[in-house]
Design a protein around this motif. Structure first.
Motif, PDB file in Angstrom:
ATOM      1  N   LYS A 179      25.228  49.075  96.347  1.00  0.00           N
ATOM      2  CA  LYS A 179      26.259  49.791  97.453  1.00  0.00           C
ATOM      3  C   LYS A 179      27.362  50.571  96.505  1.00  0.00           C
ATOM      4  O   LYS A 179      28.316  51.276  97.362  1.00  0.00           O
ATOM      5  CB  LYS A 179      26.958  48.084  97.600  1.00  0.00           C
ATOM      6  N   LEU A 180      27.703  50.139  95.365  1.00  0.00           N
ATOM      7  CA  LEU A 180      29.057  50.667  94.384  1.00  0.00           C
ATOM      8  C   LEU A 180      28.435  52.003  93.631  1.00  0.00           C
ATOM      9  O   LEU A 180      29.446  52.101  92.612  1.00  0.00           O
ATOM     10  CB  LEU A 180      29.783  49.213  93.826  1.00  0.00           C
ATOM     11  N   GLY A 181      27.025  51.896  93.879  1.00  0.00           N
ATOM     12  CA  GLY A 181      26.673  52.471  92.538  1.00  0.00           C
ATOM     13  C   GLY A 181      26.206  51.283  91.332  1.00  0.00           C
ATOM     14  O   GLY A 181      26.952  51.369  90.561  1.00  0.00           O
ATOM     15  N   ALA A 182      25.326  52.786  90.000  1.00  0.00           N
ATOM     16  CA  ALA A 182      24.660  51.843  88.859  1.00  0.00           C
ATOM     17  C   ALA A 182      25.584  51.149  88.290  1.00  0.00           C
ATOM     18  O   ALA A 182      26.164  50.234  87.678  1.00  0.00           O
ATOM     19  CB  ALA A 182      23.739  52.751  88.198  1.00  0.00           C
ATOM     20  N   TRP A 183      26.598  52.321  87.748  1.00  0.00           N
ATOM     21  CA  TRP A 183      28.204  52.004  86.787  1.00  0.00           C
ATOM     22  C   TRP A 183      28.630  50.901  87.648  1.00  0.00           C
ATOM     23  O   TRP A 183      29.389  50.325  86.656  1.00  0.00           O
ATOM     24  CB  TRP A 183      28.698  53.359  86.034  1.00  0.00           C
ATOM     25  N   ARG A 184      29.349  51.139  88.217  1.00  0.00           N
ATOM     26  CA  ARG A 184      30.309  50.123  89.497  1.00  0.00           C
ATOM     27  C   ARG A 184      29.253  48.652  89.058  1.00  0.00           C
ATOM     28  O   ARG A 184      30.486  47.623  88.693  1.00  0.00           O
ATOM     29  CB  ARG A 184      30.841  50.642  90.800  1.00  0.00           C
ATOM     30  N   GLY A 185      28.296  48.741  89.408  1.00  0.00           N
ATOM     31  CA  GLY A 185      27.460  47.619  89.566  1.00  0.00           C
ATOM     32  C   GLY A 185      27.154  46.773  87.662  1.00  0.00           C
ATOM     33  O   GLY A 185      27.773  45.510  88.005  1.00  0.00           O
TER      34      GLY A 185
END
Length: 257
Positions: A179-185
């Motif tokens: 949902k938020l992208g790999a880095w944010r997750g």
């Protein structure tokens, strides 16, 4: 394929255990010997402060003789050390291979070496480093004999909690990444793990049985050697298993095709 990865993981764990044993022998045993010397000196001083009790004029009860060691110190520091760390490495290698088989392909299209490296870093932090910060290892002469059971239960309980929270954080991080992208997750998952474990560490009992007279340099040397031994084991395991897994998966591609 699962059997192949399991065998190669155990082999990598055995090799890692050998190198970790060598590190522990060179850098950890000197502080262990120093701590044993301190413990023996304290026992001798304590025995000299107590006069033997008399049972009659001119007679005295013989002083208690120290218990004979079932295993000599030389055997403990060589064969015993190798056996313990080697078996630990084999067990960790087998579990590591199962974890790799589960996560491979679920973290994106990463190469086997990258997947193994990420898994190694996460496992080192979750299984060893965070529990070590709460309940660090202590050399001989540190800790009361009557609390060894409680200390052991608290340590392994904290390890189990750290592992459970780590697995949940990884699962939620994977969903957040969609949902938020790999880095944010990944960052949110790491933050959730750290906050949860910090709260757990604050709530769990504190154990501080280091005598005030115990040399700080010996304690520091022992604990840094403990961290170095674990780093040697985990880094070697990650590098070797990554290479082994790459070869095994490469050989299985034509069969799968």
């Amino acid at each position: 394929m699962m059997k192949t990865l399991l065998v190669r993981g155990m082999l990598a764990g055995l090799i890692a255990g050998v190198l970790a044993t060598l590190f522990a022998y060179l850098f950890g045993e000197p502080s262990v010997n120093a701590a044993i010397g301190i413990e023996e000196a304290g026992t001798a001083a304590h025995s000299h402060t107590h006069e033997p009790a008399t049972t009659g004029p001119g007679t005295a009860e013989p002083a208690e003789q120290p218990e004979e060691e079932l295993v000599s110190r030389d055997v403990q520091s060589t064969i015993g050390l190798f056996t313990g760390v080697g078996l630990y490495g084999i067990a960790i290698g087998g579990l590591f291979s199962l974890a790799f088989a589960f996560v491979y392909g679920r973290l994106g299209r990463l190469r086997p070496q990258v997947t193994a490296a990420l898994l190694t870093g996460g496992a080192f932090v979750v299984v060893f480093f965070v529990p070590f910060l709460k309940y660090p290892a202590n050399p001989p002469a540190v800790g009361q004999p009557g609390t060894i059971g409680t200390r052991t239960e608290l340590y392994f309980g904290f390890v189990a909690l750290s592992l459970l929270v780590g697995i949940l954080a990884a699962a939620f991080g994977r969903k957040l990444a969609d949902k938020l992208g790999a880095w944010r997750g990944a960052l949110l998952a790491c933050a959730g793990y750290l906050v949860t474990m910090a709260l757990a560490a604050w709530l769990m009992p504190i154990i501080d049985e280091v005598p005030a007279t115990f040399p700080a340099s010996t304690l520091w040397s022992f604990r840094t050697a403990s961290i170095g031994t674990q780093l040697t084991l985990w880094i070697t395991l990650g590098l070797l298993f990554g290479a082994f897994a790459k070869k095994a998966l490469k050989k299985s591609e034509p069969v799968a095709a």
